[in-house]
Write a protein that holds these residues in place. Structure first.
Motif, short mmCIF file in Angstrom:
data_model
loop_
_atom_site.label_atom_id
_atom_site.label_comp_id
_atom_site.label_asym_id
_atom_site.label_seq_id
_atom_site.Cartn_x
_atom_site.Cartn_y
_atom_site.Cartn_z
N GLU A 109 125.24 -34.32 -25.38
CA GLU A 109 124.02 -34.76 -24.82
C GLU A 109 122.90 -34.33 -25.31
OE1 GLU A 109 123.67 -35.31 -20.54
OE2 GLU A 109 126.09 -36.11 -20.14
N PHE A 110 123.41 -32.52 -25.91
CA PHE A 110 122.51 -31.66 -25.58
C PHE A 110 121.92 -32.11 -26.86
CE2 PHE A 110 121.49 -28.07 -27.87
CZ PHE A 110 120.33 -27.34 -27.20
N LEU A 111 122.46 -32.38 -27.75
CA LEU A 111 123.26 -32.84 -29.40
C LEU A 111 121.61 -34.02 -29.17
CD1 LEU A 111 126.23 -32.26 -30.95
CD2 LEU A 111 124.00 -30.75 -31.70
N ALA A 112 121.97 -34.94 -29.02
CA ALA A 112 121.23 -35.98 -28.41
C ALA A 112 119.96 -35.43 -28.52
CB ALA A 112 121.52 -36.68 -27.80
N GLN A 113 119.85 -34.33 -27.64
CA GLN A 113 118.07 -34.70 -26.61
C GLN A 113 117.79 -34.00 -28.45
OE1 GLN A 113 118.03 -31.75 -23.55
NE2 GLN A 113 119.00 -33.29 -22.29
N ILE A 114 118.22 -33.08 -28.74
CA ILE A 114 117.87 -32.07 -30.13
C ILE A 114 117.32 -33.10 -30.79
CG2 ILE A 114 118.28 -30.88 -32.37
CD1 ILE A 114 120.34 -29.29 -30.61
N ALA A 115 118.39 -34.54 -31.45
CA ALA A 115 118.21 -35.94 -32.47
C ALA A 115 116.64 -36.21 -31.82
CB ALA A 115 119.30 -36.29 -32.31
N ASN A 116 116.73 -36.59 -30.76
CA ASN A 116 115.05 -37.44 -30.56
C ASN A 116 114.02 -36.49 -30.43
OD1 ASN A 116 116.41 -39.65 -29.25
ND2 ASN A 116 116.70 -38.76 -27.04
N GLN A 117 114.25 -35.02 -30.54
CA GLN A 117 112.85 -34.54 -30.85
C GLN A 117 112.43 -34.07 -32.53
OE1 GLN A 117 110.58 -32.44 -28.80
NE2 GLN A 117 111.70 -34.05 -27.30
N VAL A 118 113.48 -33.89 -32.97
CA VAL A 118 113.75 -34.09 -34.40
C VAL A 118 113.16 -35.76 -35.27
CG1 VAL A 118 115.04 -34.11 -36.49
CG2 VAL A 118 115.79 -32.46 -34.61
N ALA A 119 113.67 -36.86 -34.44
CA ALA A 119 113.38 -38.18 -35.07
C ALA A 119 111.00 -38.43 -34.62
CB ALA A 119 113.64 -38.19 -33.81
N ILE A 120 110.63 -37.80 -33.29
CA ILE A 120 109.34 -37.14 -33.28
C ILE A 120 108.84 -37.04 -34.43
CG2 ILE A 120 107.87 -36.08 -32.11
CD1 ILE A 120 109.70 -36.34 -29.83
N ALA A 121 109.49 -35.78 -34.76
CA ALA A 121 109.09 -34.46 -35.53
C ALA A 121 109.10 -35.18 -37.40
CB ALA A 121 109.72 -33.60 -36.45
N VAL A 122 109.86 -36.60 -37.32
CA VAL A 122 110.11 -37.14 -38.41
C VAL A 122 109.22 -38.29 -38.76
CG1 VAL A 122 111.75 -38.80 -40.26
CG2 VAL A 122 112.41 -36.60 -39.44
N GLU A 123 109.14 -39.11 -37.79
CA GLU A 123 108.04 -40.08 -37.53
C GLU A 123 106.43 -39.48 -38.39
OE1 GLU A 123 107.87 -43.50 -34.67
OE2 GLU A 123 107.51 -41.44 -33.80
N ASN A 124 106.43 -38.24 -37.10
CA ASN A 124 105.04 -37.20 -37.46
C ASN A 124 104.89 -37.04 -39.14
OD1 ASN A 124 104.33 -37.56 -34.91
ND2 ASN A 124 104.89 -35.78 -34.65
N ALA A 125 105.92 -36.51 -39.18
CA ALA A 125 106.21 -36.29 -41.61
C ALA A 125 105.97 -37.11 -41.62
CB ALA A 125 106.96 -35.93 -41.14
N CYS A 126 106.53 -38.80 -41.78
CA CYS A 126 105.87 -39.90 -42.37
C CYS A 126 104.57 -40.22 -41.81
CB CYS A 126 107.31 -40.74 -42.15
SG CYS A 126 109.20 -40.80 -41.74
N ALA A 127 103.89 -40.38 -40.72
CA ALA A 127 102.72 -41.42 -40.92
C ALA A 127 101.76 -40.01 -41.40
CB ALA A 127 102.04 -40.77 -39.14
N PHE A 128 102.17 -38.57 -41.53
CA PHE A 128 101.50 -37.59 -42.36
C PHE A 128 101.43 -37.90 -44.36
CE2 PHE A 128 100.53 -36.50 -38.07
CZ PHE A 128 99.06 -36.38 -38.68
N GLY A 129 102.38 -38.61 -44.64
CA GLY A 129 102.87 -39.26 -45.80
C GLY A 129 103.82 -37.15 -46.12
N ARG A 130 104.46 -36.48 -45.50
CA ARG A 130 104.57 -36.39 -46.31
C ARG A 130 105.97 -36.09 -46.60
NH1 ARG A 130 102.42 -30.83 -46.07
NH2 ARG A 130 101.40 -30.97 -43.95
N PHE A 131 106.76 -37.67 -45.97
CA PHE A 131 108.25 -38.21 -47.22
C PHE A 131 108.02 -39.89 -46.61
CE2 PHE A 131 109.73 -37.39 -43.48
CZ PHE A 131 110.63 -35.97 -42.40
N GLU A 132 108.73 -40.88 -46.72
CA GLU A 132 108.63 -42.05 -46.56
C GLU A 132 109.87 -42.04 -45.82
OE1 GLU A 132 107.99 -44.91 -50.00
OE2 GLU A 132 107.06 -43.66 -50.64
N SER A 133 109.88 -43.05 -44.96
CA SER A 133 111.46 -43.35 -44.24
C SER A 133 111.64 -44.66 -44.70
CB SER A 133 111.03 -43.48 -42.83
OG SER A 133 110.42 -44.18 -41.95
#
Length: 133
Positions: A109-133
């Motif tokens: 459950e804790f790892l799933a919460q971390i994964a959710n936060q990392v997903a937000i960071a990845v989505e933001n990085a994609c939006a700002f052109g840091r990398f493509e997904s």
């Protein structure tokens, strides 16, 4: 939460591989490192990416399902979680712990919460052109 390794992979532009974008595996095989490609058809991470369902199992089972970077450990567990945002799988978050029965349901459950936060960071990085997904 103590662990022996962690990594984040995102789909490569060809959509048939996952690329390791971040990795901290002090005991890893030197052939697997950041920027390495992992075939989605040959590794359990690809199945997690395609289905969006987490996977948790022994190091030995992860090897049988294609995972190469398990540092020659004989005991331990691997947990692989999808990075999901807005109903879309963006990548994979993986954790390795070299002890038996390493992940409890509370840990997952804790790892799933971390994964959710990392997903937000990845989505933001994609939006700002840091990398493509």
């Amino acid at each position: 939460m103590g662990c022996d390794g962690v990594g984040i992979t995102l789909p490569d532009t060809d959509k048939t591989h996952l690329r390791i974008y971040a990795m901290d595996f002090p005991f890893s095989d030197e052939s697997i490192q950041e920027e390495s490609l992992i075939s989605m058809d040959e590794d359990i991470s690809g199945a997690v990416f395609r289905t969006g369902k987490p996977w948790c199992g022994s190091v030995q089972e992860a090897r049988r399902q294609g995972m190469k970077d398990t540092a020659r450990a004989e005991v331990g567990m691997v947990s692989i979680l999808p990075l999901v945002s807005r109903g879309r799988v963006l990548g994979i978050f993986g954790v390795v712990k070299y002890q038996e029965n390493a992940f409890t349901s509370d840990d997952m459950e804790f790892l799933a919460q971390i994964a959710n936060q990392v997903a937000i960071a990845v989505e933001n990085a994609c939006a700002f052109g840091r990398f493509e997904s």
